[in-house]
Design an enzyme around this catalytic site. Sequence first.
Site, PDB file in Angstrom:
ATOM      1  CD  GLN B 153     -76.947  81.787 -14.584  1.00  0.00           C
ATOM      2  OE1 GLN B 153     -77.872  82.418 -15.440  1.00  0.00           O
ATOM      3  NE2 GLN B 153     -75.475  82.058 -14.966  1.00  0.00           N
ATOM      4  CE1 TYR B 282     -73.683  81.658 -25.549  1.00  0.00           C
ATOM      5  CE2 TYR B 282     -72.781  83.002 -26.903  1.00  0.00           C
ATOM      6  CZ  TYR B 282     -72.818  82.744 -26.094  1.00  0.00           C
ATOM      7  OH  TYR B 282     -72.797  83.724 -25.612  1.00  0.00           O
ATOM      8  CG  HIS B 435     -75.834  84.499 -28.697  1.00  0.00           C
ATOM      9  ND1 HIS B 435     -75.401  85.258 -27.710  1.00  0.00           N
ATOM     10  CD2 HIS B 435     -76.757  83.095 -27.299  1.00  0.00           C
ATOM     11  CE1 HIS B 435     -75.680  84.115 -26.141  1.00  0.00           C
ATOM     12  NE2 HIS B 435     -76.097  83.205 -26.325  1.00  0.00           N
ATOM     13  CG  ASP B 455     -67.586  88.330 -37.940  1.00  0.00           C
ATOM     14  OD1 ASP B 455     -68.174  88.689 -38.522  1.00  0.00           O
ATOM     15  OD2 ASP B 455     -67.657  87.859 -37.608  1.00  0.00           O
TER      16      ASP B 455
END
Lengths: 753, 753
Positions: B153, B282, B435, B455
């Site tokens: 990629q 991220y 996301h 979470d």
Amino acid sequence: MKKNTLKIAGFFLISVLIFSCNNTKSTKDKSNNKNSHPKLILTAQGVKEIRAQLGSVPIFDNTLKAVKEEIDAEIAAGIETPIPKDYSGGYTHSKHKRNFVVLQKAGVLYQILNDDKYAKYVKDMLMQYEAMYKTLPLHPKTRSYARGKLFWQCLNDSNWLVYVSQAYDCIYNYLSEEERNKLETNLFRPFADHISVDSPQFYQRVHNHSTWGNAAVGMIGLVMDDDDLIQRALYGIKDQKIDKTAKDDDGGFINKDGKAGFLANIEEPFSPDGYYNEGPYYQRYAMYPFLIFAEGLHNVKPELKIFEYKEGVLLKSINALLNLTDADGEFFPLNDGQKGMSYYTAALVSAVNIAYKFGGKNPELLSIAEKQNRVVLDDTGLAIAKGIKDGLAKPFTKKSINLSDGKNGDEGGVGILRNENLELVFKYASQGSSHGHYDKLSFSLYENGNEVIQDYGLSRFVNIEQKGGGNYLKENKTWAKQSIAHNTLSVNEESHFKGKYEIGSKHHSNLYFYDDKDANVQIISATEVNAYSGTEMLRTFALIKDKDFERPITIDLFKINSPTKNQYDLPYYYLGHIMKTNFEYESYTQLETLGTKNGYQHLWKEASGKPSTDNTVFSWKNNNIFYTLTTTSNNSDDLILSRIGANDPDYNLRKDPVFIVSRKETKNTTFASIIESHGSYSPVNELALNAYSNISSIKIILDSDNYTAIQIVTKSDKIKTLIISNKDNSESKKHNIKINDKEYNWNGSYYYN
Amino acid sequence: MKKNTLKIAGFFLISVLIFSCNNTKSTKDKSNNKNSHPKLILTAQGVKEIRAQLGSVPIFDNTLKAVKEEIDAEIAAGIETPIPKDYSGGYTHSKHKRNFVVLQKAGVLYQILNDDKYAKYVKDMLMQYEAMYKTLPLHPKTRSYARGKLFWQCLNDSNWLVYVSQAYDCIYNYLSEEERNKLETNLFRPFADHISVDSPQFYQRVHNHSTWGNAAVGMIGLVMDDDDLIQRALYGIKDQKIDKTAKDDDGGFINKDGKAGFLANIEEPFSPDGYYNEGPYYQRYAMYPFLIFAEGLHNVKPELKIFEYKEGVLLKSINALLNLTDADGEFFPLNDGQKGMSYYTAALVSAVNIAYKFGGKNPELLSIAEKQNRVVLDDTGLAIAKGIKDGLAKPFTKKSINLSDGKNGDEGGVGILRNENLELVFKYASQGSSHGHYDKLSFSLYENGNEVIQDYGLSRFVNIEQKGGGNYLKENKTWAKQSIAHNTLSVNEESHFKGKYEIGSKHHSNLYFYDDKDANVQIISATEVNAYSGTEMLRTFALIKDKDFERPITIDLFKINSPTKNQYDLPYYYLGHIMKTNFEYESYTQLETLGTKNGYQHLWKEASGKPSTDNTVFSWKNNNIFYTLTTTSNNSDDLILSRIGANDPDYNLRKDPVFIVSRKETKNTTFASIIESHGSYSPVNELALNAYSNISSIKIILDSDNYTAIQIVTKSDKIKTLIISNKDNSESKKHNIKINDKEYNWNGSYYYN
């Protein structure tokens, strides 16, 4: 009902400040003869040395400073001795518990700091107890098989006297003769009588309860110089008869063979190696009365040579206990053991201090004391604190060890194999009294102090009142004690000895061999022939360091002979997250239990499948390490993924997972399995290293009455062979066999190459 | 497919030995003008300073020594540039990944140590790449929406160029002009073209993939002094048209509004507070290309003032990111975040180094760098290592913080309330791109860096090949993203926005108010009106330190208005062991799932009951601390004890528990709840302290359009009142109301007393 750790706990506090003694009063003259006081735990000579060293031995000074602050606050708050009325956790119970701890500490402070305020405080409180006790009836709560007076059970009364006898000794010389007479006549002697002659069902036993009772009676006897009490402590109540079939609240026999007294309590439960038959969790609990009374006997009656009794078993038992801990110092939870209990507990502080002073000043104990970072405020604590200060500490190195069980060391045992960071605990002991679990030949595996294959431990939340009053929960019996709750074989979904104490307590497993001579091959093997009538089991564990594996591998060979066809369930209570299996399984969309009784009713059946090849591979990740279990499979095997937690209406159980190999309709068979620890995962680098097993196959290449041989082929085609001599493991015996045209020669119990 | 952390990870290694430079070669003369090299990350002036300081700055020296050992070993092993053929994890992929890391490090070593062997090594490897690349076709693997040449990629190709452009810069002067021409013509320019003009679907976006692409093109452009590439990096491909409805592999739009280039990538995803719309996990991944390219731009094109761009958002984002960590430095796993990722990761080392040097030398950053215990081998690393050496470090103190989301800071946000050791994370942000999770108004709670109410995070085992190739698992969509997987409201068993990205990405929650002025009352409130059409939600969290409670309490007020009758499910994903409830429940002997879709199919229904009074009390223990949730109950409530893990055939999910309040057939309602942290348990002392809630009752005493008021009565009969101004929270607004004959007066958003 063994909650005394609580009371001991507060005794040792940590502080980082240096204490310096500003007390300017003159030191009282105390004669040094045998009848001078203190003499029991503190000694007149010891006190002199302690005073001379004050301010120069950091850990001792820090402990002293913390205790002084604590007791000064108590003195400021005033004395209260309420009329007893509550169970554990209630106000009067907690207050009397607190009082005896405070009394003991105040007595010590009086001796060390030579400040009368502490003596006066002890005297005043004792006089209040004297005033109350002389007319005190039995405790109003009736639940115990042996009711106390201050507390609902004699056990707690005994705790009180073990501590208070130390306090009395410390202020003995401070009191007038008249005061002493008053206390001894109205408080101490009737107190000692109540927990002994008035409560023989409690006192006249071989049991940790009685050990507390014996110590209490003996310690006050030593202080009062009362030989009658001392003899009663050492040998039990003279001419006492007791019902040999009666049982206590935990289901154990009160006294099935009539033995009693402190010496019998040393004699019976300790093996010659120092293993205590109930397991390390209860050994830890029992250590305090054993050792504190022994220290008193050593000081007052040195002619008894108590520390040499039964070849020094009391001191050996401390070494055994320290070896029964994982890398973090936590006790292996054999039998009824609550996880998390460790050598940081107060009872182990005094045990380590005593073992150091009276056991030859082993410098390895200093490293344990350094970790504990507190000492007992007496001669033993001073000795160990000085050793640390003098830089003598060496690491306490735990190696593989095999500890026999039973009075004579011939009732099985517990073996711990260690190699690098892995520890395997193999239990082949006797029943372990009323706290025993039905788990012959069970094991657990640890790495870096973390459980990899866990033993469940007990089902109880000790002293957490919300969970059944902090007492044993019913799931302790229905789950935790059952065989299927352990990493061992269940036959036909029944527990060993049908889960019956009467049967289990008659039997024990037997060591077949233990060999730790080869640093790379640590190996142990034991038999069990009574758990299931007619079924013979031989289980062998080897922890092997081999250059073709990243870390030591665990080999588990479980050989079963039975004249009848059975179902064999062999569970592995892995902890962690499943990574991959080499077999297909069906995951159920509706869950049912695995069975209806013997612990099976507590297991949810989540998924099951059949072996895809003659090896079953099951891998998981725990604490960022990968693990793989590879086991030989039969066509008849069911591979079951299950989880604890069914029929658990009060959420008393942990919902932990298990992988079960269930072999059906089989007579003789051998499970051959290998557990690899391999690789690592870093959640910070997100890097998975060596995430796969290094085993291409394992195969049983021979399984006869005489030999069991397995062959492991690694992914780089290296071949490893392990052969067990099933019938003759004498070192001199030469074995020579041919398997698949290859010849193998060795001497003794096993071959590995 | 964002695996680059791996490649960065090895860069920083820790060592405890001091490195000393024995290289005796003369320093090459390098002109100091703008076109001298190195100039990109290392600078000629910086190299001079580094050389002058060698041996005197411990953390820098240690890092250098470790890197030198690593690269010397690589040089000894020789160069290999295999023909690309594998996916991630395969040999050629790993080798090329390793190569670019090694090239960058070797270039740095050449500059710092001035030893030609490193330059020659870089040159030789680059020439091998040149020879291969000029005829290299697209990578043979076809899975990616934008295939690279060295890798499967373009993302990984971009990673390569970000690192290699640094290496090229370091040896630029070592090469002849002819050599440079060869590399630029046959390797670097076509390489930059492939990942940009030839792959616009990858390059021409606002997305972390494109950020890597932009940085790669820009950095090689800066080294080559190629303005065309620099412009393409900053502003995107000129006149490029792209399909605005196309989606990438993760389900996000490729480019729905046509923006592109590095500046747009700064502009769009960062809020003015520095919050990155995908969340901290991220953001951490994206930080490296953002900051390393920014550093290059700062060095080569200072006139751009990149660190001041959008009011200094790049530097602000580092501060935001550090604040999005718990007490252990681990990022809160908002949206797709893997737990355990922390500021110890390499990207945060460079981020902290850059923030220190270019962000005003904040001494609090030094304490983070000390914990990281390694630095970048460049001017920024030298600066921070010197700061530490000079003893300037101060603790990095995390306080309550509210971070806006959205380009202009008006698309909701994330608030973190902090008080003593408790941290509450409240998410009321925008969708968070591909996301994002469907969890408007969700929260998580931490104490001492441990999760109390968790979470779930993502469902993926990043780079663990056995678990779905290390990629996102299907349960990420069916479970982790669904609303019921979060501590927020699910209405009628549906997810927010019907779980549809197209809808969710159009909306965001809104801050109602945030107030951290009173150190004792940290409070935040936000609204969500789009998650369920017609249903309005207002959720308020207050973390309140009050002398009548042992630790700060968490108040959770969830007010819902709806014109229709609904089922409201409010889960609390507690971690730990249930201690006690005040309601009776039925435990099922056979388990079924809670539902069939929207995540409900993954929950086992273990038990359920009805409220016993108008308060429901649920307590548990975690990490030896007790917690109690007390919540107001309605008769229509079902109280459900459930567990994750159903319909999970590959054991991809964690089997964690949840307590769900399910309110049926209700239009408007308010859930008023309090979470107390109280007491402790010591498994060593077996002492349970303060094991019970201190709340006698909570009651909603007023709930109108304008106000919601609750009253808490403690066990010692203290009364606490919290009132929220539902309609007008302006600071100047005076409120005056009477409830149960008592008058309350306050200004602004809330009243607490």
